[in-house]
Write an enzyme that holds these catalytic residues in place. Structure first.
Site, mmCIF file in Angstrom:
data_model
loop_
_atom_site.group_PDB
_atom_site.id
_atom_site.type_symbol
_atom_site.label_atom_id
_atom_site.label_comp_id
_atom_site.label_asym_id
_atom_site.label_seq_id
_atom_site.Cartn_x
_atom_site.Cartn_y
_atom_site.Cartn_z
ATOM 1 N N SER A 11 15.384 -3.922 -0.446
ATOM 2 C CA SER A 11 14.251 -3.491 0.375
ATOM 3 C C SER A 11 14.722 -3.304 1.803
ATOM 4 O O SER A 11 15.146 -4.260 2.458
ATOM 5 C CB SER A 11 13.152 -4.554 0.346
ATOM 6 O OG SER A 11 12.286 -4.338 1.445
ATOM 7 N N HIS A 36 14.756 0.579 -1.981
ATOM 8 C CA HIS A 36 13.324 0.236 -2.035
ATOM 9 C C HIS A 36 12.735 0.429 -0.639
ATOM 10 O O HIS A 36 13.165 -0.198 0.322
ATOM 11 C CB HIS A 36 13.157 -1.200 -2.521
ATOM 12 C CG HIS A 36 11.729 -1.611 -2.712
ATOM 13 N ND1 HIS A 36 10.985 -1.282 -3.832
ATOM 14 C CD2 HIS A 36 10.886 -2.334 -1.915
ATOM 15 C CE1 HIS A 36 9.762 -1.778 -3.724
ATOM 16 N NE2 HIS A 36 9.676 -2.419 -2.563
ATOM 17 N N ASP A 38 9.528 0.309 1.693
ATOM 18 C CA ASP A 38 8.210 -0.323 1.819
ATOM 19 C C ASP A 38 7.354 0.359 2.880
ATOM 20 O O ASP A 38 7.723 0.407 4.051
ATOM 21 C CB ASP A 38 8.380 -1.797 2.190
ATOM 22 C CG ASP A 38 8.837 -2.635 1.009
ATOM 23 O OD1 ASP A 38 8.169 -2.589 -0.043
ATOM 24 O OD2 ASP A 38 9.868 -3.327 1.141
ATOM 25 N N MET A 40 3.787 0.338 4.814
ATOM 26 C CA MET A 40 2.626 -0.512 5.138
ATOM 27 C C MET A 40 1.799 0.165 6.230
ATOM 28 O O MET A 40 2.357 0.759 7.154
ATOM 29 C CB MET A 40 3.101 -1.871 5.636
ATOM 30 C CG MET A 40 4.013 -2.588 4.640
ATOM 31 S SD MET A 40 4.466 -4.213 5.253
ATOM 32 C CE MET A 40 5.639 -4.723 3.988
ATOM 33 N N HIS A 70 7.409 2.180 -2.248
ATOM 34 C CA HIS A 70 6.353 1.216 -2.556
ATOM 35 C C HIS A 70 5.258 1.389 -1.507
ATOM 36 O O HIS A 70 5.405 0.964 -0.368
ATOM 37 C CB HIS A 70 6.960 -0.200 -2.526
ATOM 38 C CG HIS A 70 5.964 -1.292 -2.693
ATOM 39 N ND1 HIS A 70 6.262 -2.621 -2.465
ATOM 40 C CD2 HIS A 70 4.655 -1.268 -3.081
ATOM 41 C CE1 HIS A 70 5.202 -3.365 -2.690
ATOM 42 N NE2 HIS A 70 4.210 -2.569 -3.057
ATOM 43 N N MET A 72 2.020 0.480 0.231
ATOM 44 C CA MET A 72 1.013 -0.568 0.465
ATOM 45 C C MET A 72 0.027 0.016 1.453
ATOM 46 O O MET A 72 -0.042 -0.384 2.631
ATOM 47 C CB MET A 72 1.705 -1.838 1.012
ATOM 48 C CG MET A 72 2.511 -2.570 -0.050
ATOM 49 S SD MET A 72 3.740 -3.691 0.634
ATOM 50 C CE MET A 72 5.094 -2.536 0.861
ATOM 51 N N MET A 141 4.288 -8.043 -8.024
ATOM 52 C CA MET A 141 4.562 -8.701 -6.740
ATOM 53 C C MET A 141 4.672 -10.202 -6.974
ATOM 54 O O MET A 141 3.781 -10.817 -7.564
ATOM 55 C CB MET A 141 3.425 -8.440 -5.742
ATOM 56 C CG MET A 141 3.271 -7.002 -5.278
ATOM 57 S SD MET A 141 4.744 -6.274 -4.551
ATOM 58 C CE MET A 141 5.029 -7.329 -3.124
ATOM 59 N N ASP A 179 9.139 -7.906 -7.105
ATOM 60 C CA ASP A 179 9.328 -7.724 -5.657
ATOM 61 C C ASP A 179 8.764 -8.909 -4.907
ATOM 62 O O ASP A 179 7.573 -9.210 -5.021
ATOM 63 C CB ASP A 179 8.609 -6.421 -5.247
ATOM 64 C CG ASP A 179 8.773 -6.071 -3.779
ATOM 65 O OD1 ASP A 179 9.536 -6.751 -3.066
ATOM 66 O OD2 ASP A 179 8.134 -5.084 -3.353
#
Ligand code: DX5
Ligand code: ZN
Length: 222
Positions: A11, A36, A38, A40, A70, A72, A141, A179
């Protein structure tokens, strides 16, 4: 879906953002399989990270490996399309962040991008039942999303086993990713429970020698 049995996906949340392109190259050269990524939005989770422009910048910098995005974020659909244009290989989203899960899945698949669904520690799996045949990956998660460096939540192991069974029953080629809090002490527990794809942020980027760390993590998978 993938050529390899076990995938290690660092990540980049835990990388040095000031040197992101080189960090990604270094970790891939050190034996990582996927990147990975992320995302947000300070709305679905209480933190804010990076968007499609940064994904495209990595592609422009010469990163050719698999980028595992990913999301979020809430809502999902519009930014998912931007990530496809930016070069994402797989986009996973949290089902509770989409009003129409089936539509969101197919809007991604229609553009030849792979798709995954993500379940938080307290999110039930019922939304998976009707769409398991439509997706490429399930992400469990093992922390609450929003931050790197949190401790592994052990009750997620039971959930991983449940999903392992659902995937095996489906007979489909679906990856099972975990994760959060994955390190040399927890990766073996997650693999035993049935995970085959492992995200690790701080456990990799907070060490000096990425190659040594990644091979150590790989040696603990069983
Ligand atoms: C958390 C992110 C994770 C995070 C993992 O919301 O989805 O990918 O970066 O970080 P570690 O491996 O440090 O728990
Ligand atoms: Zn993540």
């Amino acid at each position: 879906m993938s050529e390899k049995n076990y995938i290690i996906a660092p990540s980049i949340l835990a990388s040095d953002f000031a040197r992101l392109g080189d960090e990604v190259k270094d970790v891939l050269n050190a034996g990582a399989d996927w990147v990975h990524f992320d995302v947000m939005d300070n709305h679905y989770v209480p933190n804010l990270t990076i968007g499609p422009m940064v994904c495209k910048a990595l592609r422009d910098y010469g990163i050719k490996e698999f980028i595992d995005v990913h999301l979020m974020i809430d809502p999902v659909d519009e930014l998912a399309q931007s990530f496809i244009k930016a070069g994402a290989d797989l986009i996973s989203f949290h089902p509770e962040a989409s009003k129409h899960i089936h539509r969101s899945i197919h809007a991604i698949k229609d553009k030849e991008c792979k798709v995954g669904l993500v379940y938080n520690p307290a999110t039930p799996l019922h939304t998976l039942e009707n769409v398991i045949n439509d997706i490429d990956l399930v992400l469990i998660m093992s922390v609450n999303p929003g931050f790197g460096g949190q401790s592994f939540i052990h009750s997620s192991l039971e959930k991983i086993s449940q999903v392992r069974k659902m995937i095996d029953d489906s007979g489909k080629d679906i990856r099972l990713e975990v994760d959060g809090g994955i390190n040399k002490d927890t990766i073996g527990l997650a693999s035993k429970a049935g995970a085959d794809t492992f995200v690790a942020g701080s456990a990799i980027f907070n060490t000096e020698n990425y190659e040594q760390t990644i091979s150590e993590l790989r040696s603990k998978i069983n």
